[in-house]
Design an enzyme around this catalytic site. Sequence first.
Site, PDB file in Angstrom:
ATOM      1  N   LYS A   1     107.808  50.094  -1.546  1.00  0.00           N
ATOM      2  CA  LYS A   1     107.394  50.132  -3.089  1.00  0.00           C
ATOM      3  C   LYS A   1     106.406  48.601  -3.405  1.00  0.00           C
ATOM      4  CE  LYS A   1     106.246  50.524  -7.172  1.00  0.00           C
ATOM      5  NZ  LYS A   1     105.385  49.655  -6.869  1.00  0.00           N
TER       6      LYS A   1
ATOM      7  N   CYS B   1     104.366  53.996  -7.143  1.00  0.00           N
ATOM      8  CA  CYS B   1     103.756  54.496  -5.624  1.00  0.00           C
ATOM      9  C   CYS B   1     103.773  53.020  -5.096  1.00  0.00           C
ATOM     10  CB  CYS B   1     102.388  55.010  -5.874  1.00  0.00           C
ATOM     11  SG  CYS B   1     102.319  56.510  -6.827  1.00  0.00           S
TER      12      CYS B   1
ATOM     13  N   HIS C   1     103.594  49.307   2.262  1.00  0.00           N
ATOM     14  CA  HIS C   1     103.881  50.210   3.441  1.00  0.00           C
ATOM     15  C   HIS C   1     102.852  50.576   4.568  1.00  0.00           C
ATOM     16  CE1 HIS C   1     105.396  53.669   5.074  1.00  0.00           C
ATOM     17  NE2 HIS C   1     104.887  54.710   4.327  1.00  0.00           N
TER      18      HIS C   1
ATOM     19  N   CYS D   1     105.694  57.999   8.868  1.00  0.00           N
ATOM     20  CA  CYS D   1     106.007  56.896   8.134  1.00  0.00           C
ATOM     21  C   CYS D   1     107.403  56.199   8.948  1.00  0.00           C
ATOM     22  CB  CYS D   1     106.094  56.989   6.673  1.00  0.00           C
ATOM     23  SG  CYS D   1     105.187  57.936   5.937  1.00  0.00           S
TER      24      CYS D   1
END
Lengths: 101, 384
Positions: free
Chosen positions: B328, B206, B332, B83
């Site tokens: 969030k 998530c 992402h 990430c």
Amino acid sequence: MTATWALACPRCGRAALLEAPLGERGTVVAFTVLSVPGDEFLNDAPYAYVVVELDGGGRVTGWMPSIKSEGDLAIGARVHFVPGYKPGVQFARDADAPVPR
Amino acid sequence: MREAWVVGAASNRFGKMKETGREAATRVAFEAIRQSGLEPKDIGYTFVSNCFGLTEKQGHVGPLINGGLGIPEVPSCTIESACSSSSAGLHEAFVHVAGGFLDAALVVGVEKLSHLDTLSATSYFAEAADYPFETKNGATFPGLYATLASAYQQAFPMKPEVLGSVAIKNHANAARNPHAHFQKEISMDTYLRSPMIASPLRLYDCCPFSDGAAAVVVAAKEFVKHPVTEPLVVRASARAGSITEMQDRPDLLGLPASRAAADTAFRQAHLERRQIDFLEVHDCFTIAELLALEDMGFVPRGTAGTAEVDGVTARDGKLPVNPSGGLKAKGHPVSATGASQVVEIFEQFNGLAKGREVPRTDTALAHNVGATGGSCSVHIFSRR
């Protein structure tokens, strides 16, 4: 069980590693109960993923198919290794399954 | 070492892309170069990140992007750090430009996942974990961060509303960000009623699976001479690594790589924490925002929840955190995330963050984590 995935210690860098037997019982230090699994655990959810501090030293991660909700387990719970029906390290609560002598 | 600037930064709208990753990457790269006032031929190297490109049956995407920009002769390579991939690419660009090896470099991050179902996407994400010790024991990314959350809660008991306040704030910010995946606010009731994914993390703790692309142009101050935008001076570009597996970490409170990268960055920048005006931090899960603030030394361990609930991190607070909406709520798209944090800082510095402006924009920090902390990048920017 043995775990020899490293050639040096990830904490201190020393390459003088020794094989040591792990204890079969331990204490849960962190856990989660997963409702949404990955593909290899599709038919097993919900279950717990646990970090266990073993008696005699050493930490391992594993999973617990017998845990179905957050209330079934607590940090500090006593657990032990049990034979797994699939790859991976499987634990059960001492209260739920025979404890190895 | 030469002074390096970010002179262009562009992003598409995160969410679901119709076009391929390669097309989206080319488009945002073109926009970032156009914005910088430079020409594509000024680019000396393209650093591309595209962790899951193989799911689109496409590897080695750098030359394809460069070809689409009309500069096929420019070298490129793919940088993977889970990430934190495109912030790792930014670090490479910085090192080459500041070191005098390149005058200008392009950083592009792109991801497309919407052609996969949730199960496949969850499984691909899990490939960045430790397969024999984590994935084979049933861990997923929500599961791993949930495990950290359980250890945190044990040390610092907190109500669910604390994590909820992070989600609500970041959704409110994303509602004002045209690049964001979720452009809607949520209530505490919505948060609390969302299903548990991996206890104690609910659905609204998530980040979503998002498609998206973002690009950044880094150039030497002496090469740009007369910038056409307000450049971000790269005051620090730091990377750190740490033990990734839960069982080998000395403790489970926070991510050691965040601490190390932040310490290095603040030493490089010759700045104090209190001199940073706002932050973009890696909030793949709400708990991660708390850990980031504590790991980087902005608040003492165990107090980030209070800071969140008290509004310190709100857009108009003392230390705004994730005015973009963060991972969030902005979304992402793994490899685009690090570059997109810089896009937000660039837009804030240039008065382009309409409706979500933070009060002060002289300095900012971007914090981008690879997986559960095996890698971390921290960049600090300031005005000229």
